[in-house]
Write a protein that holds these residues in place. Sequence first.
Motif, mmCIF file in Angstrom:
data_model
loop_
_atom_site.group_PDB
_atom_site.id
_atom_site.type_symbol
_atom_site.label_atom_id
_atom_site.label_comp_id
_atom_site.label_asym_id
_atom_site.label_seq_id
_atom_site.Cartn_x
_atom_site.Cartn_y
_atom_site.Cartn_z
ATOM 1 N N ASP A 22 -7.912 -2.748 10.946
ATOM 2 C CA ASP A 22 -8.569 -2.742 9.619
ATOM 3 C C ASP A 22 -8.802 -1.232 8.953
ATOM 4 O O ASP A 22 -8.975 -0.246 9.965
ATOM 5 C CB ASP A 22 -10.080 -3.216 10.067
ATOM 6 C CG ASP A 22 -9.985 -4.715 10.010
ATOM 7 O OD1 ASP A 22 -8.868 -5.378 9.705
ATOM 8 O OD2 ASP A 22 -11.000 -5.348 10.742
ATOM 9 N N GLY A 23 -8.774 -0.994 7.784
ATOM 10 C CA GLY A 23 -8.871 0.162 7.046
ATOM 11 C C GLY A 23 -7.610 1.033 7.382
ATOM 12 O O GLY A 23 -7.791 2.242 6.636
ATOM 13 N N ASP A 45 0.482 -1.082 2.217
ATOM 14 C CA ASP A 45 -1.196 -0.578 1.900
ATOM 15 C C ASP A 45 -2.028 -1.648 1.168
ATOM 16 O O ASP A 45 -1.450 -2.005 0.063
ATOM 17 C CB ASP A 45 -1.097 0.660 1.134
ATOM 18 C CG ASP A 45 -2.431 1.296 1.094
ATOM 19 O OD1 ASP A 45 -3.595 0.583 1.281
ATOM 20 O OD2 ASP A 45 -2.546 2.592 0.852
ATOM 21 N N ASN A 74 -4.786 -1.906 0.031
ATOM 22 C CA ASN A 74 -5.377 -1.350 -1.181
ATOM 23 C C ASN A 74 -4.515 -1.032 -2.506
ATOM 24 O O ASN A 74 -5.194 -1.327 -3.478
ATOM 25 C CB ASN A 74 -6.185 0.190 -0.497
ATOM 26 C CG ASN A 74 -7.233 -0.077 0.426
ATOM 27 O OD1 ASN A 74 -7.816 -1.027 0.460
ATOM 28 N ND2 ASN A 74 -7.138 0.934 1.412
ATOM 29 N N THR A 75 -3.423 -0.510 -2.228
ATOM 30 C CA THR A 75 -2.606 -0.151 -3.585
ATOM 31 C C THR A 75 -1.743 -1.364 -3.635
ATOM 32 O O THR A 75 -1.037 -1.211 -4.708
ATOM 33 C CB THR A 75 -1.846 1.115 -3.287
ATOM 34 O OG1 THR A 75 -1.206 1.282 -2.029
ATOM 35 C CG2 THR A 75 -3.021 2.078 -2.940
ATOM 36 N N HIS A 76 -1.554 -2.317 -2.447
ATOM 37 C CA HIS A 76 -0.576 -3.227 -2.824
ATOM 38 C C HIS A 76 0.850 -2.979 -2.770
ATOM 39 O O HIS A 76 1.898 -3.435 -3.421
ATOM 40 C CB HIS A 76 -0.756 -4.182 -3.989
ATOM 41 C CG HIS A 76 -2.423 -4.868 -3.852
ATOM 42 N ND1 HIS A 76 -2.699 -5.832 -3.038
ATOM 43 C CD2 HIS A 76 -3.357 -4.392 -4.641
ATOM 44 C CE1 HIS A 76 -4.148 -6.075 -2.994
ATOM 45 N NE2 HIS A 76 -4.210 -5.345 -4.157
#
Length: 280
Positions: free
Chosen positions: A146-147, A184, A186-188
């Motif tokens: 995670d993260g 990633d 978050n950015t896909h």
Amino acid sequence: KSNRLKHQLLEKIGGEDASVPRRRILFPKRLLQHAAIWAGVLLISVYMLWKSDWLPVPNKQVVMITKENQEGIPVKHILPDSTAVFLAAGSKLTFAKDFSQTGREVQLSGEAFFDVTPDKEHPFIIHTGTVNTRVLGTSFKISAFDGHPMEVAVATGKVAVASGKDEQVQPLATLTPGMKVTYDPNTHKAAVGSVEIASLQQWADGDIVFDEKPLVQVLLELNRRYGVQVHCANPAIASRPVNGSLPAGYPVEKALELLGELADFKVRKEGPNTFNLYQK
């Protein structure tokens, strides 16, 4: 008088017409025996169908099994289909107890190396957050903490990696031996690269492998592996790439000293399990 009393008694019992003689239906003894046998067979068949789950059982709950590794070298687990999973420290694997019957699907949180038993009719699927990794029979490593960006690296066979579910599925990469994909969430964005196949087996055997990783990622692995806290407040040090490997069971203090030579930093021990890194 006797006949009159008989008629009166029959009328009280069943309201029958006493003038009509009662008929008895007789069955052959052999026929009755066969009927009893077939009734027994029918009852046993229904029971066996129910026990074998061919008949629907209302409100049947799926029993889940969870395997965890708190710290130390990767721990080997054998799944019901004989697939071998090497589960890293700080990782968790969840699958259904009737895994082989319901479909070869597992949920991974953390990092693991899979050596999947081939089965063309039943794909093996690993769920890691929103990303699904689908294989038929191969060996590969997944890192999905995670993260942090997710990484899939293939040692043998072919692996398909996709993001999303149902109509929203987005293929990320189809990997063959020596390839990896980093995604990633978050950015896909996904990036395909190469990996040393031998290093993947080294990792499954317990070695800590640094394949041009930023030092901060290596320190996170040390924290999970040894159950320690290694802090680095200097971003310039934390971002330095390191390349190499440490054998399984290598002492953490010596590991940090070796990394200090590679990434040009010093180590200060603050407590029994706490270390700080600073510039030389």
